[in-house]
Design a protein around this motif. Structure first.
Motif, PDB file in Angstrom:
ATOM      1  N   ASN A  41      20.548  35.368  36.568  1.00 17.93           N
ATOM      2  CA  ASN A  41      20.145  36.717  36.189  1.00 17.93           C
ATOM      3  C   ASN A  41      21.202  37.368  35.295  1.00 17.93           C
ATOM      4  N   ASP A  42      20.900  38.565  34.819  1.00 12.87           N
ATOM      5  CA  ASP A  42      21.782  39.246  33.871  1.00 12.87           C
ATOM      6  C   ASP A  42      23.167  39.498  34.438  1.00 12.87           C
ATOM      7  N   VAL A  43      23.247  39.923  35.693  1.00 10.40           N
ATOM      8  CA  VAL A  43      24.542  40.215  36.307  1.00 10.40           C
ATOM      9  C   VAL A  43      25.376  38.938  36.411  1.00 10.40           C
ATOM     10  N   GLU A  44      24.766  37.873  36.848  1.00 14.28           N
ATOM     11  CA  GLU A  44      25.486  36.596  36.969  1.00 14.28           C
ATOM     12  C   GLU A  44      25.939  36.092  35.606  1.00 14.28           C
ATOM     13  N   THR A  45      25.090  36.242  34.608  1.00 19.74           N
ATOM     14  CA  THR A  45      25.437  35.825  33.254  1.00 19.74           C
ATOM     15  C   THR A  45      26.620  36.630  32.733  1.00 19.74           C
ATOM     16  N   LEU A  46      26.576  37.937  32.937  1.00 24.49           N
ATOM     17  CA  LEU A  46      27.680  38.793  32.500  1.00 24.49           C
ATOM     18  C   LEU A  46      28.966  38.479  33.249  1.00 24.49           C
ATOM     19  N   LYS A  47      28.872  38.214  34.538  1.00 26.63           N
ATOM     20  CA  LYS A  47      30.060  37.853  35.309  1.00 26.63           C
ATOM     21  C   LYS A  47      30.689  36.575  34.762  1.00 26.63           C
ATOM     22  N   ALA A  48      29.867  35.626  34.390  1.00 32.46           N
ATOM     23  CA  ALA A  48      30.370  34.376  33.818  1.00 32.46           C
ATOM     24  C   ALA A  48      31.036  34.639  32.467  1.00 32.46           C
ATOM     25  N   GLU A  49      30.439  35.506  31.658  1.00 31.34           N
ATOM     26  CA  GLU A  49      31.022  35.854  30.361  1.00 31.34           C
ATOM     27  C   GLU A  49      32.352  36.580  30.535  1.00 31.34           C
ATOM     28  N   VAL A  50      32.402  37.497  31.492  1.00 30.63           N
ATOM     29  CA  VAL A  50      33.636  38.239  31.760  1.00 30.63           C
ATOM     30  C   VAL A  50      34.735  37.278  32.215  1.00 30.63           C
ATOM     31  N   LYS A  51      34.374  36.348  33.086  1.00 25.42           N
ATOM     32  CA  LYS A  51      35.359  35.371  33.570  1.00 25.42           C
ATOM     33  C   LYS A  51      35.897  34.525  32.418  1.00 25.42           C
ATOM     34  N   LYS A  52      35.018  34.084  31.554  1.00 25.72           N
ATOM     35  CA  LYS A  52      35.424  33.264  30.409  1.00 25.72           C
ATOM     36  C   LYS A  52      36.303  34.070  29.450  1.00 25.72           C
ATOM     37  N   LEU A  53      35.886  35.298  29.152  1.00 26.46           N
ATOM     38  CA  LEU A  53      36.674  36.156  28.264  1.00 26.46           C
ATOM     39  C   LEU A  53      38.030  36.501  28.877  1.00 26.46           C
ATOM     40  N   SER A  54      38.047  36.737  30.171  1.00 28.41           N
ATOM     41  CA  SER A  54      39.296  37.060  30.851  1.00 28.41           C
ATOM     42  C   SER A  54      40.277  35.891  30.763  1.00 28.41           C
ATOM     43  N   SER A  55      39.781  34.712  30.958  1.00 33.32           N
ATOM     44  CA  SER A  55      40.618  33.519  30.855  1.00 33.32           C
ATOM     45  C   SER A  55      41.155  33.358  29.430  1.00 33.32           C
ATOM     46  N   ARG A  56      40.273  33.549  28.460  1.00 25.91           N
ATOM     47  CA  ARG A  56      40.674  33.442  27.050  1.00 25.91           C
ATOM     48  C   ARG A  56      41.697  34.520  26.696  1.00 25.91           C
ATOM     49  N   ALA A  57      41.487  35.741  27.181  1.00 28.31           N
ATOM     50  CA  ALA A  57      42.400  36.843  26.900  1.00 28.31           C
ATOM     51  C   ALA A  57      43.785  36.566  27.477  1.00 28.31           C
ATOM     52  N   THR A  58      43.823  36.028  28.682  1.00 27.19           N
ATOM     53  CA  THR A  58      45.099  35.704  29.310  1.00 27.19           C
ATOM     54  C   THR A  58      45.839  34.629  28.517  1.00 27.19           C
ATOM     55  N   ALA A  59      45.116  33.617  28.080  1.00 31.48           N
ATOM     56  CA  ALA A  59      45.727  32.551  27.279  1.00 31.48           C
ATOM     57  C   ALA A  59      46.277  33.106  25.964  1.00 31.48           C
ATOM     58  N   LEU A  60      45.510  33.980  25.325  1.00 33.45           N
ATOM     59  CA  LEU A  60      45.966  34.565  24.067  1.00 33.45           C
ATOM     60  C   LEU A  60      47.167  35.477  24.277  1.00 33.45           C
ATOM     61  N   LYS A  61      47.167  36.211  25.390  1.00 36.54           N
ATOM     62  CA  LYS A  61      48.305  37.061  25.714  1.00 36.54           C
ATOM     63  C   LYS A  61      49.562  36.210  25.830  1.00 36.54           C
TER      64      LYS A  61
END
Length: 65
Positions: free
Chosen positions: A2-22
Motif C-alpha cells: 500500500n501507499d504507506v508501506e511504499t513510502l516507508k520503503a522510499e524513506v528508508k532507502k533515501l535515509s540510507s543514501r543520505a547517511t552515506a552521502l553525509k
C-alpha cells in the motif's frame, strides 16, 4: 504494497543514501585539499537527497495522519 508501506520503503532507502552521502562529504572535508574539485558535486547530491528525504517524510506523515 500500500501507499504507506511504499513510502516507508522510499524513506528508508533515501535515509540510507543520505547517511552515506553525509559521510562522503565528511570524508571529503577531512581529506582537503585532496579532491577539492568534487566538493560541489558531492554537496549538491547530498543536498538533493536530504531535500527529497524531507519531502517524503512529510508525505508519509500526512498519509499516516
Amino acid at each position: 504494497m500500500n501507499d504507506v508501506e511504499t513510502l516507508k520503503a522510499e524513506v528508508k532507502k533515501l535515509s540510507s543514501r543520505a547517511t552515506a552521502l553525509k559521510m562522503d562529504l565528511h570524508d571529503l572535508a577531512e581529506d582537503l585539499p585532496v579532491n577539492w574539485q568534487s566538493i560541489m558535486n558531492v554537496a549538491q547530491e547530498t543536498y538533493s537527497t536530504y531535500q527529497a528525504l524531507e519531502s517524503k517524510r512529510a508525505e508519509l506523515k500526512q498519509l499516516e495522519a
